[in-house]
Design an enzyme around this catalytic site. Structure first.
Site, PDB file in Angstrom:
ATOM      1  N   GLY A  27       0.831  -1.208   0.000  1.00  0.00           N
ATOM      2  CA  GLY A  27       0.000   0.000   0.000  1.00  0.00           C
ATOM      3  C   GLY A  27       0.856   1.244   0.000  1.00  0.00           C
ATOM      4  N   ASN A  29       1.321   3.383  -2.293  1.00  0.00           N
ATOM      5  CA  ASN A  29       0.971   4.411  -3.291  1.00  0.00           C
ATOM      6  C   ASN A  29       0.293   5.639  -2.704  1.00  0.00           C
ATOM      7  OD1 ASN A  29      -1.129   2.208  -3.119  1.00  0.00           O
ATOM      8  ND2 ASN A  29      -2.342   3.761  -4.162  1.00  0.00           N
ATOM      9  N   GLY A  31      -1.194   7.710   1.265  1.00  0.00           N
ATOM     10  CA  GLY A  31      -1.292   7.743   2.724  1.00  0.00           C
ATOM     11  C   GLY A  31       0.005   7.468   3.471  1.00  0.00           C
ATOM     12  N   ILE A  32      -0.122   6.727   4.550  1.00  0.00           N
ATOM     13  CA  ILE A  32       1.012   6.451   5.434  1.00  0.00           C
ATOM     14  C   ILE A  32       2.098   5.661   4.684  1.00  0.00           C
ATOM     15  CG2 ILE A  32       1.697   5.283   7.570  1.00  0.00           C
ATOM     16  CD1 ILE A  32      -1.276   5.700   8.518  1.00  0.00           C
ATOM     17  N   TYR A 181     -13.026  -4.635  11.229  1.00  0.00           N
ATOM     18  CA  TYR A 181     -11.750  -3.915  11.164  1.00  0.00           C
ATOM     19  C   TYR A 181     -10.946  -4.159  12.449  1.00  0.00           C
ATOM     20  CZ  TYR A 181      -8.406  -0.009  10.782  1.00  0.00           C
ATOM     21  OH  TYR A 181      -7.259   0.751  10.724  1.00  0.00           O
TER      22      TYR A 181
HETATM   23  N1  LIG Z   1      -5.328   6.630   8.840  1.00  0.00           N
HETATM   24  C1  LIG Z   1      -5.492   6.302  10.114  1.00  0.00           C
HETATM   25  O1  LIG Z   1      -6.008   7.090  10.926  1.00  0.00           O
HETATM   26  C2  LIG Z   1      -5.048   4.950  10.595  1.00  0.00           C
HETATM   27  C3  LIG Z   1      -5.177   4.669  11.961  1.00  0.00           C
HETATM   28  C4  LIG Z   1      -4.768   3.446  12.446  1.00  0.00           C
HETATM   29  C5  LIG Z   1      -4.234   2.508  11.578  1.00  0.00           C
HETATM   30  N2  LIG Z   1      -4.123   2.788  10.249  1.00  0.00           N
HETATM   31  C6  LIG Z   1      -3.556   1.749   9.377  1.00  0.00           C
HETATM   32  O2  LIG Z   1      -2.548   2.321   8.563  1.00  0.00           O
HETATM   33  C7  LIG Z   1      -2.418   1.557   7.362  1.00  0.00           C
HETATM   34  C8  LIG Z   1      -2.332   2.506   6.173  1.00  0.00           C
HETATM   35  O3  LIG Z   1      -3.568   3.178   6.078  1.00  0.00           O
HETATM   36  P1  LIG Z   1      -3.748   4.655   5.497  1.00  0.00           P
HETATM   37  O4  LIG Z   1      -4.398   5.427   6.561  1.00  0.00           O
HETATM   38  O5  LIG Z   1      -2.513   5.135   4.864  1.00  0.00           O
HETATM   39  O6  LIG Z   1      -4.902   4.357   4.413  1.00  0.00           O
HETATM   40  P2  LIG Z   1      -5.036   4.590   2.857  1.00  0.00           P
HETATM   41  O7  LIG Z   1      -4.579   5.937   2.482  1.00  0.00           O
HETATM   42  O8  LIG Z   1      -6.445   4.188   2.543  1.00  0.00           O
HETATM   43  O9  LIG Z   1      -4.031   3.510   2.247  1.00  0.00           O
HETATM   44  C9  LIG Z   1      -4.328   2.150   2.271  1.00  0.00           C
HETATM   45  C10 LIG Z   1      -3.436   1.447   1.272  1.00  0.00           C
HETATM   46  O10 LIG Z   1      -3.765   0.038   1.280  1.00  0.00           O
HETATM   47  C11 LIG Z   1      -3.921  -0.370  -0.067  1.00  0.00           C
HETATM   48  N3  LIG Z   1      -4.753  -1.552  -0.207  1.00  0.00           N
HETATM   49  C12 LIG Z   1      -6.035  -1.713   0.161  1.00  0.00           C
HETATM   50  N4  LIG Z   1      -6.463  -2.934  -0.212  1.00  0.00           N
HETATM   51  C13 LIG Z   1      -5.427  -3.549  -0.820  1.00  0.00           C
HETATM   52  C14 LIG Z   1      -5.241  -4.815  -1.438  1.00  0.00           C
HETATM   53  N5  LIG Z   1      -6.232  -5.684  -1.540  1.00  0.00           N
HETATM   54  N6  LIG Z   1      -4.026  -5.133  -1.924  1.00  0.00           N
HETATM   55  C15 LIG Z   1      -3.009  -4.240  -1.870  1.00  0.00           C
HETATM   56  N7  LIG Z   1      -3.128  -3.013  -1.315  1.00  0.00           N
HETATM   57  C16 LIG Z   1      -4.330  -2.690  -0.813  1.00  0.00           C
HETATM   58  C17 LIG Z   1      -4.563   0.841  -0.755  1.00  0.00           C
HETATM   59  O11 LIG Z   1      -4.495   0.724  -2.156  1.00  0.00           O
HETATM   60  P3  LIG Z   1      -5.461   1.622  -3.115  1.00  0.00           P
HETATM   61  O12 LIG Z   1      -4.866   2.998  -3.142  1.00  0.00           O
HETATM   62  O13 LIG Z   1      -5.390   0.910  -4.421  1.00  0.00           O
HETATM   63  O14 LIG Z   1      -6.818   1.600  -2.497  1.00  0.00           O
HETATM   64  C18 LIG Z   1      -3.684   1.924  -0.178  1.00  0.00           C
HETATM   65  O15 LIG Z   1      -2.452   1.962  -0.853  1.00  0.00           O
HETATM   66  C19 LIG Z   1      -3.607   0.598   7.332  1.00  0.00           C
HETATM   67  O16 LIG Z   1      -3.171  -0.683   7.710  1.00  0.00           O
HETATM   68  C20 LIG Z   1      -4.551   1.157   8.394  1.00  0.00           C
HETATM   69  O17 LIG Z   1      -5.336   0.148   8.992  1.00  0.00           O
HETATM   70  C21 LIG Z   1      -4.513   3.995   9.736  1.00  0.00           C
END
Ligand SMILES: NC(=O)c1ccc[n+]([C@@H]2O[C@H](COP(=O)([O-])OP(=O)(O)OC[C@H]3O[C@@H](n4cnc5c(N)ncnc54)[C@H](OP(=O)(O)O)[C@@H]3O)[C@@H](O)[C@H]2O)c1
Length: 298
Positions: A27, A29, A31-32, A181
């Site tokens: 992932g 591409n 966000g984090i 989740y």
């Molecule tokens: N944001 C928060 O507040 C928060 C808080 C606690 C934990 N987290 C954790 O942090 C991590 C990163 O999240 P984020 O906040 O950066 O979210 P995000 O911006 O939605 O990024 C999620 C990433 O996961 C990828 N992904 C989803 N389904 C996938 C699949 N089937 N195969 C491969 N890649 C896939 C997405 O790809 P696409 O771009 O193609 O959709 C995207 O690159 C996650 O594990 C999340 O649970 C986030």
């Protein structure tokens, strides 16, 4: 001077270089994940963005190359909702990489309506837990060969609301997106604990991370008014770059200052929930995950 915001969002920096190291960020591409990848590239690491959508992935590669001079970053296709794709990705990595020092299991989905992966697993459990479990299994030989190496599983504070429902892992009897989740994020913590026990002797360390509340696209399935309410607490909400700090801390901090199997938040060791420290559940989850994936991982 300490600002009110820096009380909620501790700042972090490190000048550790990672020249000669290779990292995979799932992932990567947006966000984090993208910020994690960019930071690692800036330290000289070769970074592989493991993404399901190659158009978005190539765009992220271009962005990182533009921002980080001389970045060594490539994208490879990986859909964690499809075990065949995970196998192809791992095969590709073995064909192109001599070493893998950091596997960052960052990708995730959250609060989705009920759906199943290609292999028939509930999406949160399938992508967030089983997909990364299988990926780690397949890449472990390379991680061992490259030791000392590290696996970082990006979990969440939401794990504290989680329970592993062994009698209904797929939520078929009673589905709720928040529960699904939270269960998957608890699974990340438990997987990390059990993995660490098994791989420490091989020089492969494992850490789980809560990045905090981060302004990303993860809330895409949450009703807008709810997101807006949360955003009123903007002082506590991290930018994606700040959301990457704890993952990066777990990569660059010397091993003797880290605790393999541990849970980290705000760049420090933290306590996971009681359920996250249950070694019996961790062991059972390991066995059930192997069974579901049809693998033998002792
Ligand atoms: N944001 C928060 O507040 C928060 C808080 C606690 C934990 N987290 C954790 O942090 C991590 C990163 O999240 P984020 O906040 O950066 O979210 P995000 O911006 O939605 O990024 C999620 C990433 O996961 C990828 N992904 C989803 N389904 C996938 C699949 N089937 N195969 C491969 N890649 C896939 C997405 O790809 P696409 O771009 O193609 O959709 C995207 O690159 C996650 O594990 C999340 O649970 C986030």
């Amino acid at each position: 001077m300490q600002t009110v915001r820096s009380f909620f969002v501790p700042q972090w920096s490190s000048d550790v270089r990672l020249d000669g190291k290779t990292a995979i960020v799932t992932g990567g591409n947006v966000g984090i994940g993208k910020e994690t990848a960019k930071d690692l590239a800036g330290r000289g690491a070769r970074v592989i963005l493991a993404c399901r959508d190659m158009v978005k992935a190539e765009q992220a590669v271009c962005d990182i190359m533009r921002e980080v001079k001389g970045a060594k970053v490539v994208a490879k296709q990986l859909d964690l909702a499809d075990t065949t794709s995970i196998c192809h990705f791992a095969e590709n990595v073995y064909n192109t990489e001599k070493a893998l020092h950091y596997l960052i299991n960052n990708a995730g989905v959250a609060f989705c309506p009920y759906a199943k992966t290609v292999d028939g697993f509930e999406t949160h459990f399938g992508v967030n837990h089983l997909g990364h479990f299988f990926l780690t299994f397949l890449l472990l030989d390379l991680l061992k060969h490259s030791a000392p190496s590290r696996v970082i599983n990006v979990s969440s504070m939401a794990h504290t609301m989680g329970k592993i429902q062994f009698d209904d892992l797929g939520g078929e009897k009673d589905y709720h997106p928040v529960r699904a989740y939270a269960q998957s994020k608890l699974a990340n913590v438990l997987f990390t604990r059990e993995l660490a026990k098994r791989t420490e002797v091989m020089g492969v360390m494992a850490y789980s991370v809560d990045p905090g509340m981060v302004n990303t696209e993860i809330t895409r399935h949450v009703m807008r008014p709810l997101v807006d309410i949360v955003k009123t607490f903007s002082m506590m909400i991290k930018t994606p770059a700040e959301g990457a700090y704890t993952t990066l801390h777990c990569i660059v901090t010397p091993e003797n200052q880290m605790h393999t199997g541990g849970y980290y938040r705000d760049c420090a060791r933290a306590q996971s929930s009681r359920a996250g420290q249950d070694d019996g559940t961790a062991l059972k989850l390991w066995a059930v995950s192997c069974h579901l994936l049809g693998i033998r991982w002792r």
